[in-house]
Scaffold this active site. Structure first.
Site, mmCIF file in Angstrom:
data_model
loop_
_atom_site.group_PDB
_atom_site.id
_atom_site.type_symbol
_atom_site.label_atom_id
_atom_site.label_comp_id
_atom_site.label_asym_id
_atom_site.label_seq_id
_atom_site.Cartn_x
_atom_site.Cartn_y
_atom_site.Cartn_z
ATOM 1 N N LYS A 93 0.845 -1.196 0.000
ATOM 2 C CA LYS A 93 0.000 0.000 0.000
ATOM 3 C C LYS A 93 0.880 1.245 0.000
ATOM 4 O O LYS A 93 1.554 1.530 0.977
ATOM 5 C CB LYS A 93 -0.879 0.045 1.243
ATOM 6 C CG LYS A 93 -1.775 1.279 1.257
ATOM 7 C CD LYS A 93 -2.355 1.528 2.616
ATOM 8 C CE LYS A 93 -2.183 2.930 3.128
ATOM 9 N NZ LYS A 93 -1.917 3.993 2.228
ATOM 10 N N GLU B 278 9.654 0.713 10.866
ATOM 11 C CA GLU B 278 10.632 1.788 10.691
ATOM 12 C C GLU B 278 9.894 3.076 10.973
ATOM 13 O O GLU B 278 9.045 3.494 10.190
ATOM 14 C CB GLU B 278 11.160 1.809 9.246
ATOM 15 C CG GLU B 278 11.799 0.513 8.782
ATOM 16 C CD GLU B 278 13.231 0.353 9.271
ATOM 17 O OE1 GLU B 278 13.746 1.250 9.961
ATOM 18 O OE2 GLU B 278 13.825 -0.692 8.972
ATOM 19 N N CYS C 234 12.882 10.719 7.831
ATOM 20 C CA CYS C 234 12.765 10.127 9.169
ATOM 21 C C CYS C 234 14.038 10.286 9.969
ATOM 22 O O CYS C 234 14.001 10.468 11.173
ATOM 23 C CB CYS C 234 12.410 8.658 9.044
ATOM 24 S SG CYS C 234 13.494 7.817 7.896
ATOM 25 N N GLU D 225 9.006 15.175 16.590
ATOM 26 C CA GLU D 225 9.442 15.144 15.198
ATOM 27 C C GLU D 225 8.601 16.136 14.405
ATOM 28 O O GLU D 225 7.377 15.993 14.317
ATOM 29 C CB GLU D 225 9.238 13.730 14.650
ATOM 30 C CG GLU D 225 9.676 13.579 13.214
ATOM 31 C CD GLU D 225 9.428 12.172 12.677
ATOM 32 O OE1 GLU D 225 8.350 11.613 12.934
ATOM 33 O OE2 GLU D 225 10.320 11.652 11.988
HETATM 34 P P1 NAD Z 1 1.918 7.720 8.596
HETATM 35 O O1 NAD Z 1 2.298 6.878 9.737
HETATM 36 O O2 NAD Z 1 0.805 8.646 8.760
HETATM 37 O O3 NAD Z 1 1.566 6.821 7.332
HETATM 38 C C1 NAD Z 1 2.445 5.859 6.814
HETATM 39 C C2 NAD Z 1 1.636 4.862 5.998
HETATM 40 O O4 NAD Z 1 0.769 4.144 6.870
HETATM 41 C C3 NAD Z 1 0.742 5.468 4.944
HETATM 42 O O5 NAD Z 1 0.727 4.621 3.823
HETATM 43 C C4 NAD Z 1 -0.608 5.488 5.627
HETATM 44 O O6 NAD Z 1 -1.662 5.454 4.713
HETATM 45 C C5 NAD Z 1 -0.565 4.216 6.438
HETATM 46 N N1 NAD Z 1 -1.401 4.195 7.638
HETATM 47 C C6 NAD Z 1 -1.779 5.237 8.410
HETATM 48 N N2 NAD Z 1 -2.534 4.825 9.435
HETATM 49 C C7 NAD Z 1 -2.627 3.483 9.328
HETATM 50 C C8 NAD Z 1 -3.255 2.474 10.110
HETATM 51 N N3 NAD Z 1 -3.928 2.761 11.219
HETATM 52 N N4 NAD Z 1 -3.138 1.196 9.719
HETATM 53 C C9 NAD Z 1 -2.426 0.875 8.622
HETATM 54 N N5 NAD Z 1 -1.821 1.785 7.838
HETATM 55 C C10 NAD Z 1 -1.908 3.083 8.187
HETATM 56 O O7 NAD Z 1 3.263 8.462 8.195
HETATM 57 P P2 NAD Z 1 3.497 9.482 7.002
HETATM 58 O O8 NAD Z 1 2.908 10.780 7.415
HETATM 59 O O9 NAD Z 1 3.109 8.916 5.702
HETATM 60 O O10 NAD Z 1 5.080 9.542 7.013
HETATM 61 C C11 NAD Z 1 5.775 10.309 7.921
HETATM 62 C C12 NAD Z 1 6.328 9.465 9.042
HETATM 63 O O11 NAD Z 1 7.035 8.346 8.550
HETATM 64 C C13 NAD Z 1 7.306 10.205 9.885
HETATM 65 O O12 NAD Z 1 7.065 9.969 11.247
HETATM 66 C C14 NAD Z 1 8.641 9.605 9.495
HETATM 67 O O13 NAD Z 1 9.607 9.713 10.486
HETATM 68 C C15 NAD Z 1 8.284 8.223 9.192
HETATM 69 N N6 NAD Z 1 9.258 7.612 8.303
HETATM 70 C C16 NAD Z 1 10.124 6.694 8.808
HETATM 71 C C17 NAD Z 1 11.068 6.120 7.986
HETATM 72 C C18 NAD Z 1 12.017 5.087 8.526
HETATM 73 O O14 NAD Z 1 12.607 4.376 7.743
HETATM 74 N N7 NAD Z 1 12.194 4.953 9.811
HETATM 75 C C19 NAD Z 1 11.148 6.467 6.648
HETATM 76 C C20 NAD Z 1 10.267 7.413 6.154
HETATM 77 C C21 NAD Z 1 9.314 7.984 7.010
#
Ligand code: NAD
Ligand code: MN
Length: 823
Positions: free
Chosen positions: A191, A266, A300, A397
């Site tokens: 997804k 992650e 991130c 963050e």
């Molecule tokens: P998010 O957690 O809102 O969403 C990430 C993904 O999860 C999206 O595809 C979203 O649709 C899905 N999602 C959201 N709620 C969900 C649920 N309840 N169940 C299943 N799926 C769900 O994060 P974002 O805003 O897309 O990205 C930013 C965040 O991602 C930041 O906190 C960043 O630090 C983190 N990030 C971490 C890494 C890493 O490798 N550690 C890399 C990139 C981003």
């Protein structure tokens, strides 16, 4: 502007990359369907959502918004494909992956343009960083597909993998997920993030082009509440790999608790960028630009906390402001633009909200004098000084181009400040003094440490978090273990309740003991066994009453409650008593365990010596320990002797591994090296299995302490006396106090306290399925690592199941320390 004027100002002219190929491709394909079984299918809901260009705020294309029925279809396709794909030879999988990467390279310009249009990041980054790293990831993992059979013997794919990725590196996160999954023989339902699905859809088209077997990769676009949650809860998904925010990661940990789904997370970060006073400040300034203004700070592992040694802070901040004045913000497709657009209006608002809060909290905000474009979602690079470490902007963050700076005086203070966050994703250290930098690196709680560099990534070098930045690694050999499981697991039937009766037939000469057997097989030992300590006989006279204590901080202590619990033999006779541990005892044990953290800093040679010595001291008391096993379990004496001998051998194994389970030196494509070091996880709580009162205990405690962890152990609930006898062995073996703490009592009550405890870094639980679920649920509090058996029995006497690399991997987390060379 004439040539003379240009010559004077040296201002950049526009250098736009053509959007046309991307726009044309979208026109030809929109509205986009779901990619299931290599076909484009309409979403069951009939609903579509809009993907926008954040640099203009205008829509780019209509994208299918799937519902849970679509997810079911995708999972079914992946399940069907798994049958064949998992048996496809590694060389053939490698060929498919090679074909994928060659096509990615052929389409690299289009992919870069699409990514910039959809996400708002500068073309310079998509063209030179995102897409090349995507290719590198597939090449690297094509290699692992080829080598899997020889390099991961004893492992098999986990099955259907659900993968959920964020919007900040859309295609790169896809590659980080899909490449290792396919290499290890899994099939995938992925997804993409709601705002950035386009490159994943172009990727799907590439899969069609190269003829990847249908169902091996399925791409389902849509909302988190529909697609994401359905994937997480789907009963036929064997693993979830998630990248995103810590809050969502936590909710996924809870949603999958007890399901037996493998999980890697992650999550977010608030990574420190540490500058010592001898650093090369001009390099530092360029480093800061890469740390926090790369991808508009939506990274991130962004170096979002600048920690500067006090005596150079003024000079550095001044240089930084000058540099910030020269950053160029604007059209992401302009090749001379440094900073593009923020991904969405919501994200822009959130950044503004946190910046306002920083100002309210009394920090000093600075932004360059120039203005951002007014069309689209832009935010200027922002620098906060006068920030106090406990404020929101120092802890939360922000995920935007906002840097907060703080000062320190000594290296110790720098480490303390750096670790003063719940996260642990990355850190960078700037100093021309290699001794100082390499002394600080191991002290930082972070999965990646960059020395005099920042935000470097490579497929060979694992990436992932400590603490609340998640668990599991992506990249490197360590990342492969997220996509495999030991083969023996699938050949052992799982039953929830026979867990503590892993059949004794697994030990040599074994059976539940019976008087007959003893007469036949064990005559020579018969007279060794005291009356009253063996099967069915009751002592003719009372033994001296002795309630074993608990063992905390190297001392024998009474339970806080003052109560004790009876220990029975299989005939229902009381054979002893142990303390009834409670919350207070656990707290003390956790504290003692923390106080002993110096154990990890000692040499591996020293730890190995102590483990050998423990084995030696156990061997000296072999008979006594064997009798104790007989007494508690009613098994035959020879059986019990085998258990003690297996325990001694196991202690030798981990004494051996202590100085041999080492890291590796990666050679990513740069002048430099990356040291991948397995580090202990910290305070590890262990709930032992019921069977094998001694061997179960040793099999878990030995690898944990061999790798430098300190432990709080709940011994076998029904047969705790072998573990309480064992503290006398520990006391005579030079083990520092607090490295092993033993609390007896009710397994599930004590486990709950440990799983809830925020100062416990990992919890292992070998017990019934419901207990496993409770541990995983509670672990989400501080995102401690868990290792549970979901009620599966494990044959502790079998070296394949009872010892080895699996235990060492669970006892460690890999830190990658990047060390570039050259001036
Ligand atoms: P998010 O957690 O809102 O969403 C990430 C993904 O999860 C999206 O595809 C979203 O649709 C899905 N999602 C959201 N709620 C969900 C649920 N309840 N169940 C299943 N799926 C769900 O994060 P974002 O805003 O897309 O990205 C930013 C965040 O991602 C930041 O906190 C960043 O630090 C983190 N990030 C971490 C890494 C890493 O490798 N550690 C890399 C990139 C981003
Ligand atoms: Mn978009």
């Amino acid at each position: 502007m004439n040539v003379m004027e240009i010559f004077k100002s040296m201002e950049y002219g526009p250098a736009p990359e053509a959007a046309a190929p991307g726009l044309t491709w979208m026109q030809e394909h929109a509205p986009f369907g779901l990619f299931i079984n290599n076909q484009w299918v309409k979403p069951g809901s009939g609903q579509y959502m809009e993907s926008i260009n954040p640099a203009t705020g205008r829509p780019l294309a209509q994208i299918a918004s799937a519902n849970s029925a679509d997810v079911d279809a995708a999972v079914a396709a992946a399940r069907a494909a798994f049958e064949t794909w998992s048996k496809t030879p590694g060389h053939i999988r490698a060929r498919y992956m090679y074909a994928i990467v060659r096509h990615i390279q052929k389409h690299s310009r289009l992919l870069a343009v699409l990514e910039s249009l959809d996400n708002g990041k500068p073309i310079r980054e998509t063209r030179d960083i995102d897409i090349p790293l995507v290719a590198r990831h597939f090449y690297y993992h094509a290699g692992w597909a080829q080598l899997m059979a020889s390099e991961l013997p004893g492992y098999e794919p986990v099955g259907v993998v659900g993968q959920i990725i964020p919007w900040n590196f859309p295609l790169l996160m896809l590659a980080w997920k899909i490449a290792p999954a396919l290499a290890m023989g899994n099939t995938v339902v992925l997804k993409p993030a709601r705002y950035t699905s386009l490159t994943a859809l172009k990727f799907a088209e590439i899969l069609q082009e190269i003829g990847l077997p249908p169902g091996v990769v399925n791409i389902v676009t849509g909302e988190a509440s529909q697609v994401g949650e359905a994937l997480v809860r789907h009963p036929d998904v064997n693993k979830i790999a998630f990248t995103g925010s810590t809050d969502v990661g936590r909710s996924i940990r809870r949603a999958t608790a007890g399901s037996g789904k493998k999980l890697s997370l992650e999550l977010g970060g608030k990574s420190p960028f540490i500058v010592f006073d001898d650093a090369d400040l001009d390099s530092v300034v360029e480093g800061v630009v890469d740390a926090i203004w790369f991808n508009q700070g939506q990274v991130c592992c962004a170096g979002s906390r600048l920690l500067v040694q006090e005596n150079i802070a003024g000079r550095l901040i001044e240089k930084l402001r000058v540099r910030m004045e020269h950053l160029r913000i604007g059209d992401p497709l302009d090749k001379a633009v440094d900073i593009g657009a923020i991904v969405s209006p919501g994200q822009l608002k959130e950044i503004q909200r946190l910046v306002n809060q920083g100002v309210e909290e009394g920090a000093v905000m600075w932004q360059p004098s120039w203005a951002c474009p007014t069309e689209g979602y832009f935010f200027p690079p922002t620098l906060f000084t006068n920030v106090s470490p406990a404020t929101t902007i120092a802890q939360v963050e922000i995920f935007g181009p906002v840097l907060v700076s703080m000062t320190f005086r000594t290296p110790n203070e720098a480490v303390e400040l750096a670790n003063n966050t719940r996260y642990g994703l990355a850190a960078s250290v700037w100093s021309e003094n290699i001794n100082l930098a390499l002394d600080v690196a191991p002290k930082l709680k972070a999965g990646s440490v960059w020395i005099n560099c920042t935000n470097l990534f490579d497929a060979s070098s694992g990436f992932g978090g400590y603490r609340e930045s998640g668990f599991g690694r992506e990249g490197g050999k360590e990342g492969l273990y997220e996509y495999v499981r030991p083969k023996w697991e699938s050949s052992t039937p799982a039953t929830a309740d026979d867990f503590h009766i892993v059949k004794d037939s697994t030990l040599p000469n074994s059976s539940r003991s019976s008087a007959h057997e003893k007469e036949v097989g064990e005559a020579s030992h018969e007279e060794d066994v005291e009356p009253g300590s063996t099967n069915g006989f009751r002592p003719a006279f009372p033994s001296i009453d002795r309630t074993p204590k608990m063992f905390i901080g190297g001392k024998q202590v009474r339970s806080d409650s003052g109560y004790s619990r009876d220990v029975y033999d299989p005939g229902g006779h009381v054979v002893g008593q142990v303390g009834e541990g409670n919350r207070k005892d656990i707290r003390n044990a956790v504290e003692a365990s923390h106080a002993a953290s110096g154990w990890a800093a000692g040499t591996t040679h020293n730890r190995a010596q102590i483990l050998f010595y423990i084995a030696e001291n156990l061997a000296a008391r072999e008979e006594e320990f064997a009798r104790r096993i007989v007494q508690q379990t009613g098994r035959s004496y020879s059986d019990a002797v085998s258990e003690v001998e297996a325990s001694i051998s196991r202690l030798f194994s981990y004494a051996a591994w202590t100085d041999k389970f080492e890291g590796v030196v990666h050679r990513p494509p740069l002048r430099g090296a990356v040291l991948a070091m397995p580090e202990p996880i910290g305070v590890t709580a262990i709930a032992c299995p019921e069977a094998y009162p001694l061997l179960g205990f040793i099999s878990l405690v030995a690898p944990a302490i061999a790798m430098g962890n300190t432990v709080v152990v709940i011994p076998s609930q029904t047969s705790p006396l072998s573990a309480t006898d064992f503290y006398q062995v520990l006391e005579t073996s030079d083990l520092p106090g607090g490295v092993v703490n033993i609390v007896t009592g009710d397994r599930d009550t004590l486990s709950q306290v440990l799983a809830d405890h925020d100062d416990v870094d990992a919890m292992w639980y070998f017990g019934p399925a419901e207990g496993c679920k409770r541990v995983e649920l509670a672990s989400s509090g501080n995102m401690k690592r868990t290792w549970v058996n979901y009620g599966h029995p494990r044959n502790w006497s079998d070296p394949v199941q009872g010892e080895g690399k699996e235990f060492l991997h669970e006892s460690t987390q890999v830190k990658n320390i990047w060390i570039p060379y050259g001036e």
